[in-house]
Write a protein that holds these residues in place. Sequence first.
Motif, PDB file in Angstrom:
ATOM      1  N   ASP A  46      21.046 -16.062  27.247  1.00  0.00           N
ATOM      2  CA  ASP A  46      21.156 -17.258  27.373  1.00  0.00           C
ATOM      3  C   ASP A  46      22.771 -17.710  27.118  1.00  0.00           C
ATOM      4  N   ILE A  47      22.928 -17.035  25.817  1.00  0.00           N
ATOM      5  CA  ILE A  47      24.288 -17.313  25.357  1.00  0.00           C
ATOM      6  C   ILE A  47      25.376 -16.377  25.253  1.00  0.00           C
ATOM      7  N   GLU A  48      25.173 -15.344  25.846  1.00  0.00           N
ATOM      8  CA  GLU A  48      26.182 -14.087  25.652  1.00  0.00           C
ATOM      9  C   GLU A  48      27.462 -14.784  26.592  1.00  0.00           C
ATOM     10  N   ASP A  49      27.292 -15.271  27.951  1.00  0.00           N
ATOM     11  CA  ASP A  49      28.574 -15.423  28.744  1.00  0.00           C
ATOM     12  C   ASP A  49      29.398 -16.432  28.153  1.00  0.00           C
ATOM     13  N   LYS A  50      28.683 -17.442  27.530  1.00  0.00           N
ATOM     14  CA  LYS A  50      29.594 -18.468  26.894  1.00  0.00           C
ATOM     15  C   LYS A  50      30.207 -17.945  25.668  1.00  0.00           C
ATOM     16  N   VAL A  51      29.541 -17.192  24.968  1.00  0.00           N
ATOM     17  CA  VAL A  51      30.131 -16.499  23.649  1.00  0.00           C
ATOM     18  C   VAL A  51      31.402 -15.765  24.052  1.00  0.00           C
ATOM     19  N   ARG A  52      31.475 -15.177  25.004  1.00  0.00           N
ATOM     20  CA  ARG A  52      32.573 -14.237  25.497  1.00  0.00           C
ATOM     21  C   ARG A  52      33.587 -14.984  26.177  1.00  0.00           C
ATOM     22  N   GLU A  53      33.390 -15.928  26.771  1.00  0.00           N
ATOM     23  CA  GLU A  53      34.176 -16.811  27.479  1.00  0.00           C
ATOM     24  C   GLU A  53      35.303 -17.489  26.312  1.00  0.00           C
ATOM     25  N   CYS A  54      34.854 -17.707  25.188  1.00  0.00           N
ATOM     26  CA  CYS A  54      35.473 -18.345  24.243  1.00  0.00           C
ATOM     27  C   CYS A  54      36.060 -17.606  23.260  1.00  0.00           C
TER      28      CYS A  54
ATOM     29  N   ALA B  23      31.901 -21.579  16.597  1.00  0.00           N
ATOM     30  CA  ALA B  23      31.436 -22.948  16.279  1.00  0.00           C
ATOM     31  C   ALA B  23      31.964 -24.079  16.679  1.00  0.00           C
ATOM     32  N   ASP B  24      33.250 -24.092  17.036  1.00  0.00           N
ATOM     33  CA  ASP B  24      34.011 -25.391  17.803  1.00  0.00           C
ATOM     34  C   ASP B  24      33.531 -25.319  19.302  1.00  0.00           C
ATOM     35  N   ALA B  25      33.108 -24.237  19.744  1.00  0.00           N
ATOM     36  CA  ALA B  25      32.738 -24.338  21.247  1.00  0.00           C
ATOM     37  C   ALA B  25      31.151 -24.967  21.225  1.00  0.00           C
ATOM     38  N   ASP B  26      30.511 -24.888  20.360  1.00  0.00           N
ATOM     39  CA  ASP B  26      29.157 -25.544  20.244  1.00  0.00           C
ATOM     40  C   ASP B  26      28.432 -25.158  21.258  1.00  0.00           C
ATOM     41  N   ILE B  27      28.100 -23.795  21.315  1.00  0.00           N
ATOM     42  CA  ILE B  27      27.262 -23.298  22.380  1.00  0.00           C
ATOM     43  C   ILE B  27      25.909 -23.515  22.325  1.00  0.00           C
TER      44      ILE B  27
ATOM     45  N   GLY C 129      21.948 -23.535  21.929  1.00  0.00           N
ATOM     46  CA  GLY C 129      21.181 -22.292  21.584  1.00  0.00           C
ATOM     47  C   GLY C 129      21.444 -21.677  20.514  1.00  0.00           C
ATOM     48  N   ILE C 130      22.790 -21.646  19.872  1.00  0.00           N
ATOM     49  CA  ILE C 130      23.199 -21.048  18.617  1.00  0.00           C
ATOM     50  C   ILE C 130      23.017 -21.821  17.696  1.00  0.00           C
ATOM     51  N   ASP C 131      22.202 -21.349  16.464  1.00  0.00           N
ATOM     52  CA  ASP C 131      21.911 -22.099  15.461  1.00  0.00           C
ATOM     53  C   ASP C 131      23.097 -21.909  14.246  1.00  0.00           C
ATOM     54  N   ASP C 132      23.210 -20.486  14.049  1.00  0.00           N
ATOM     55  CA  ASP C 132      24.169 -19.829  13.110  1.00  0.00           C
ATOM     56  C   ASP C 132      24.677 -18.649  13.583  1.00  0.00           C
ATOM     57  N   GLU C 133      25.840 -18.148  13.189  1.00  0.00           N
ATOM     58  CA  GLU C 133      26.405 -16.953  13.513  1.00  0.00           C
ATOM     59  C   GLU C 133      27.445 -16.476  12.820  1.00  0.00           C
ATOM     60  N   PHE C 134      27.576 -15.050  12.736  1.00  0.00           N
ATOM     61  CA  PHE C 134      28.668 -14.722  11.660  1.00  0.00           C
ATOM     62  C   PHE C 134      29.013 -13.153  12.371  1.00  0.00           C
ATOM     63  N   PHE C 135      30.127 -12.827  11.976  1.00  0.00           N
ATOM     64  CA  PHE C 135      30.767 -11.310  12.305  1.00  0.00           C
ATOM     65  C   PHE C 135      30.559 -10.434  11.175  1.00  0.00           C
ATOM     66  N   VAL C 136      30.347  -9.059  11.745  1.00  0.00           N
ATOM     67  CA  VAL C 136      30.311  -8.117  10.704  1.00  0.00           C
ATOM     68  C   VAL C 136      31.529  -6.977  11.320  1.00  0.00           C
TER      69      VAL C 136
END
Length: 587
Positions: A530-538, A490-494, A496-503
């Motif tokens: 489009d978002i995977e690399d930035k997700v994994r970076e943070c 959320a704080d990375a403000d990636i 393309g991501i509108d909502d996210e949650f972990f299971v």
Amino acid sequence: MSSTNLTGKPSVDRPWLQYYPEPLRKITVPECTVKEYLKMNCPGEDVAAMDFYGSQILWGTVFQKTEAVARSMRAVGFKEGDQIPVFLSSVPEFIYILLAAEQIGASLLCRDNTLKENVEAVRKSGAKVIIAQDYLAQHELGRFLSDTDVEKVVLIDACQSCRREDMPDYVRKNLDSRYPDEKAHGPKTMDWEEFLAIGESYKGPVDAPVDVNRPLFRAYTSGSTGPSKQVIHSAHTMLAVIAQMNFYAGASDYRPTWMVTALPPALVAVVVAMELMPLASNKLLILNPYVAVEDVDLELMRCRPNSWPLIPMFIETVMRNGRIPDDYDLSHLTAAGAGSESYNNNQLKRAQKFVDSHNCHIRFTTGYGNSEAGSNVTLPMSPYPMGNGNVGVPTILNVISVFEPGTQKELTYNEMGEICISGPGLMLGYDNEEATKKALQVHEDGMTWLHTGDIGFMNEDGVLYVQTRGKAPRYGGGDLATLPMENRLADADIKGIDDEFFVVVPDSEHGGCFLPYLYVVLEDGYAIDDIEDKVRECLDDYMQPVEIIELSERPFFHFKTNRIGLTKTILKEQLKKVPGELRRANA
């Protein structure tokens, strides 16, 4: 609070008291029945207690109906100590039934799960009479009659206390959808008027000896995080919660309105914090049980309440439906926040932006509580910014601290551990003695503590931060706390991501360990690539998701994010892969 005055133990220091002015520190638990407490706080018997689709239910009517229902309960055979199964929406009759049960010394049994689970709860109660809405299906009636001791079912018309024609079209449509092809009928049923008529001729004793500590309300946990359990509360534990919250969202120059939408009274929070609390604090309770969740935004604009108990599911619906005009004035809301489950920084930011953009300049908050503690145990009394799991400070009569998981060792400030609660609103117990002993533990300080299973920490000023549900170590190191992981994204403000949650699911190859899966709702035109690399970076190494899965929208079960359903799906997919892997290994 000055660190020089701290012992290092929140349960001893109670630093949150600094946020409570002296008048609030004098709050005590009333030693009376729920009905007596409501009468003490009643603004007058000719004043409306509830609004039910335009029909005003006066306080005098509430007390008169309670007396009538108590007589009828006795007439059909209910007695002190009995359990009365009730399957109702949030209708006025539920309040009468609850107060009448208290009067005769019985307890209500409420459950809103599968038919099999509801039948099992009734079977265990030994009840011979149950009370349900008139949209009970004939096949459901058959199950109650064949699989339990039930001999009679009282059916309450959904519009017993209102006029159907006064409902908006979309509410009527949703109500109509609840009726089955074949409604419950036959000699084993009676309607509400017949039930009340039986009481008119009853000549025996009605009132039981007053005992505010006997069971009054039995409800099952939602089952959204694990097996559903029956939680038992008394008048005393319920009033302990209500008394601590009465001042919240009040007003001195007008009578506030308080709207409850869709949520059933089979949940402790609904009955205690959303219905009894506003009734006991001179708010007009607007009961709105038949609106579909997807239409709560329309009812928000139609009823314009001052307070509306929100859950993430509701505020997400309001924001995403797009039917609230840009110039709609939301300033009629005097308090807004989300409870029932964790709320990440992305969700919080979107909600705050939404209310601000509609001229509602209040702080959107998050709260914390559970059925076992009687509902809310925190309030947003501190100036600390919301986010990162901040759920406020303990309510005035509660003590909250953090303990080393699986032990009674209290941790100090800013240390992650199991959140435990001690206070007068704790449940009497579960209907299972072993589970009760595990949850309610007497520590060496002599206090009874509820071990919640939730993980979080408390800062030096007594502000509680809830981070995740249960410890979830990952093989190789690291604890998978879902909220901090979501907040990283959320704080990375990636873009393309509108909502996210972990299971987080059990690791089938390493017992006692877990694996994270990330679910995302993407903006139009974006894909996972489009978002995977930035997700994994943070994310730290141990936080890396096994898979990133796209959803069209966040799924809900029993008004909470359906993590348990998604977990089952993941585990089922894992099992499908095992035979193939075994074949390759043997090749």
